[in-house]
Design an enzyme around this catalytic site. Structure first.
Site, PDB file in Angstrom:
ATOM      1  N   GLY A  74       4.807   6.852   7.745  1.00 34.73           N
ATOM      2  CA  GLY A  74       5.748   7.752   8.219  1.00 34.73           C
ATOM      3  C   GLY A  74       7.294   7.494   7.723  1.00 34.73           C
ATOM      4  O   GLY A  74       7.153   6.096   7.164  1.00 34.73           O
ATOM      5  N   CYS A  75       8.113   8.314   7.829  1.00 30.26           N
ATOM      6  CA  CYS A  75       9.350   7.950   7.296  1.00 30.26           C
ATOM      7  C   CYS A  75      10.060   6.973   7.991  1.00 30.26           C
ATOM      8  O   CYS A  75      10.711   6.033   7.461  1.00 30.26           O
ATOM      9  CB  CYS A  75      10.151   9.236   7.041  1.00 30.26           C
ATOM     10  N   TYR A  76      10.017   7.326   9.324  1.00 28.90           N
ATOM     11  CA  TYR A  76      10.768   6.086   9.980  1.00 28.90           C
ATOM     12  C   TYR A  76      10.032   4.771   9.756  1.00 28.90           C
ATOM     13  O   TYR A  76      11.054   3.804   9.804  1.00 28.90           O
ATOM     14  CB  TYR A  76      10.889   6.421  11.691  1.00 28.90           C
ATOM     15  N   PRO A  77       8.579   4.517   9.753  1.00 34.07           N
ATOM     16  CA  PRO A  77       8.166   3.399   9.788  1.00 34.07           C
ATOM     17  C   PRO A  77       8.520   2.565   8.378  1.00 34.07           C
ATOM     18  O   PRO A  77       8.576   1.454   8.319  1.00 34.07           O
ATOM     19  CB  PRO A  77       6.544   3.599   9.910  1.00 34.07           C
ATOM     20  N   THR A  78       8.398   3.428   7.501  1.00 29.58           N
ATOM     21  CA  THR A  78       8.755   2.795   6.096  1.00 29.58           C
ATOM     22  C   THR A  78      10.123   1.907   5.981  1.00 29.58           C
ATOM     23  O   THR A  78      10.206   0.852   5.844  1.00 29.58           O
ATOM     24  CB  THR A  78       8.697   3.856   5.004  1.00 29.58           C
TER      25      THR A  78
END
Lengths: 333, 333, 333, 333
Positions: free
Chosen positions: D144-148
């Site tokens: 996911g974008c946030y986790p990255t």
């Protein structure tokens, strides 16, 4: 590899040259000048370029830049003419991004109200309109950002001497105002704004008139620039009052023919700045109305409106494929 | 009518005082100072106020401002202390919008690393928390913009000594950086951005800690400010780690009770900066999570975060209804 | 107190009427309709108005709204005509914010390509140009947002029959597109954008032409609208080609005289949307160029371009001071 | 040349894959699916790509996509699992950009509250942390974008088991909400806004916790996402409460060592979204404070946060240089 020098490497056009040339397959950066930042690494001033260059800024010394094959002068108007003649004499090819060599000597002196003491005849670097002259030229005057979008929007009609009158109403992103903070570029002054400036007297008007009159001598040109709250892009509405009637499909045909073979010009049904962002494309749409024709053009002011077109011109000057270093898709959205 | 003076009438807080006081039913502007613009009409510097004032800017002379009933000092930190003591001595009520009187003398000197030679004990003007002390006060230190939104977000829980730790992550519109252009406020540097700054060392931290410790001595406070691309507004996420468990409805009840009778504080299901824009409201929402409670507060940084709260404090100081001049809806959207 | 009804209270113009009327000294909201939200409190749909109204949305029933002194119809084009005739017959004064009554019957049917079955002669509510007719009128057709800014920019010159041709190039904030999400209003489609639409065929053109021809029958009008990335405001560049020559000071004198006594029209040296935001003001600047005159006008599209002018019209209809509820400074910056 | 298929070519991640792969030196697009747009040319739906592709959208048929060497599934969560197992069985390498294979089966079923009927063990495609497993993998779950941005900001400290607690406060551009218009993405709802959402319950939390616990089992993670008014980018403030004390230079050293050899991770003195825009870089800065360490990370949510990392993973899976197609400078400013 072509050895490239950049005089003026801290402003937006200098920084954009560095971005573009970082992956040019036939060119390499030999020297970048900045009086203010000399001795610093490029990436200390341009952190987004970290990892791409290990160079330091240097003084704009003739000894250094005369060793280059091509030099881009990316300094303010009035500054470029301090460097160009000497490099020109030394046989270095120059693409000047300032306004110093765009107008005829007479026009320059009329508009700026003073003599141009370092005048050289340059080729006006609107690549699609002067490709043959650029090939082999030693000095190319890279066009202003507004003129690029405006002239290309109307050239096909002016070429047929069809234009009674054209009113250019242009909107530019704020990078057009340069990298130095001013009242004008103070964020709260631009937030939720659209700010016309130099409403009837912007100097880019003279470039537009000069170039369009090469096609049609009696064309009447009006121009108002403004900034919109965004970083990049110029969108120009050209309100064109025609001599005679043309249907929508005739109009489209005129543009297709005129720009046949021009990789960076794309006819679109409707244009958006986001369709050209970060790229060298010029997107154009044509709209026939009851009372007039509206032609809308969109460019990235820092690419086709400045550094991208400069690289395109360098490519043409050197006989390279004009797309080198510029052939990637826009950053949408 | 209350005669009001404004020392420092060209910045954003001065301009906002003029906007608010233009229609205050019990106050009238007697004098507005600006060294730089003296002699000019207010509307020449603030064209949006054309038609509202016929006054000219004057020098910040004691003779003029000591004739006022209330003076707002809307000058930078370190400047206010040049005016406040004399006015205070002369019996003029002062609301100081700078940071000069917000901290205790000891804290001030620790934080600023120098002696405060013009110290006076002021009331900290977070109106909802110090209303009784403000009533009749002669000097009110108007709170910082970040502390206003942050402290109000957590006070109800700190009042019950429930807070183990709170992390404030705040986002401010760019007017918080003032009216003078800088690198920081240059449009292209803020476009499509969210820029943390003074990430662990912003001075507003000390106001937050000082005020919250009045409620709960052992509270642990962390704070990071940043700007978002907008003109007005501060949104604060307070990540609160509690001692013990509270249900969502218990949390809401705590806030409702604590702020009972506070006209300008509104509990919302979810908050938006656009719900408070241009107004003196503080909108707050509370969200119980698995691991912590998040309290979100929204203010207009120039109104409740500065000039609106200053007028609210003036109203309270003078025994007027605190809503005078401030009782209109926000400008949504 | 004037009893006011609003048919259509959930869109931006309805919401803006509620914002403005919340503090109108002579009016009170009696009923607000919404088919979709009926039964809900106003503030549940408009959280920014929490604390200002305790009303619930109701059905748009004739029985309820015929009890009002004035009704604002703030519903889409084609919807208003379902309510207006019956209220009109019942003697309720109506200000219609839709396009249903702005054009003559003939023009309407030509433009919309169908019969108008509920036509009534209305006064065109550009207050400054029709104040005498509005006084006592029973049905006022509130002007479109673009026509308001455009017509006022050129009326003084058209009144002297000086205009050869005018090209309006207008830029609107996105609230002009309404409160319902569409492809057009999707944030990434508008970010860093300036988007022309209905480039040669926007219907507001016909309002402009109709009204300006009352002054000068042979005026030639062109119009292109576009949106800029902001919430509120319309800035219009009127590129005016004049018959004969006028100096800058003569131009300014013409505007000053024409708008003498018009509280909401302000001549400025240069205009900014932020100088009128949230207010009913129309700021105008005039710029004489070599080739043409450019007149720039700025309004808040939701205030002078819609709900503010609607309230101004209500005031005039009822013989009240036209400034009531509208007389406060803009929200700058 | 690697034959690439894209299932779901109309959304932002599909469009971004097309942008990136247009100039990938070792890959070519073989097929792009869209149920809705099938039969249309890619550039009719994505006008910014005009000139880059002559392909048409096709149905997502197994017969077509099983002929590819690599397939990217760029469809919504819950959709991907309809395509992945069959392709996987057929030996096609798959990079799934949805959330369907990011969590362990147990975690997935807990979080989504239902059985995962098409579960396959995938490699979590945070390239820098799982490069060895990705090499040769047949199914990569693209993060996911946030986790990255969040995981990379804290992994070096978690790896040393130094983290007592971390609070992630993340701000995303609006493209993170997808290409379909909603209330949430309606321009006026986001203008001059910063909007927290799913304040304590965003599902990306579970990815962060799952991955960080591989380094440090007892780490305590909190997360709040919000959108800021911009198109691209995620900036994350990681407020890290450490076990024990570390000096600024020790911190920097830990990060440098941990990310040694990671081309796309750059340590910066301070990070800006504009320094990574349009690129696959992750810029990170570390700030030691009195009370905690703040780590700030910046990515382009559509590149390193989605399609860029997907291409990076494809490169690694196939044993190619991970930089292919991604090795150009960011678009600043």
């Amino acid at each position: 590899m072509v050895r490239v020098g950049i005089i003026g490497g801290t402003g937006y056009t200098g920084s954009e040259l560095l971005r573009i040339l970082a992956r040019h397959p036939e060119a390499e950066i030999a020297a970048v000048s900045s009086r203010k930042e000399k001795g610093k690494k490029l990436w200390e001033v341009h952190p987004h370029l970290k990892g791409f260059y290990d160079l330091e800024f240097v003084e704009p010394d003739f000894a250094v830049f005369s060793e280059c094959d091509v030099v881009f002068t990316a300094v303010p108007h009035g500054e470029a003419m301090k460097y160009v003649p000497e490099l020109y004499e030394a046989g270095v090819r120059v693409v000047d991004l300032s306004a110093d060599y765009r107008l005829s000597k007479e026009k320059y002196e009329e508009v700026y109200g003073k003599e141009h003491e370092a005048y050289i005849d340059a080729v006006y670097g609107l690549t699609e309109l002067h490709r043959d002259e650029i090939r082999g030229a030693k000095l190319v005057a890279n066009p202003g950002c507004y003129p690029t979008g405006a002239i290309l929007a109307v050239a096909p009609l002016a070429d047929l001497e069809l234009v009674e009158r054209v009113v250019f109403d242009s909107k530019s992103g704020i990078t057009g105002a340069g990298a130095s903070p001013t009242e004008f570029t103070h964020y709260p002054n631009l937030h939720e704004a659209i700010v016309p400036y130099k409403i009837t007297e912007h100097r880019h008007y003279h470039e537009m008139e000069q170039e369009l009159r090469r096609f049609q001598e009696d064309i009447r040109v009006s121009f108002t620039p403004q900034v919109f709250p965004g970083s990049r892009g110029i969108l120009t509405n050209a309100h064109v009052f025609l001599r005679g009637e043309l249907e929508q499909d005739e109009l489209e045909e005129i543009y297709r023919k005129f720009y046949d073979g021009c990789y960076f010009i794309r006819m679109q049904r409707s244009v958006r700045l986001s369709y050209v962002r970060g790229s060298n494309f010029v997107d154009i749409s044509v709209h026939k109305g009851r009372d007039r024709v509206v032609v809308v053009s969109a460019i990235d002011n820092l690419v086709k409106g400045a550094s991208g077109q400069a690289v395109q011109n360098m490519n043409v000057m050197l006989g390279l494929d004009e797309r080198l270093g510029l052939d990637y898709p826009p950053l949408f959205p």
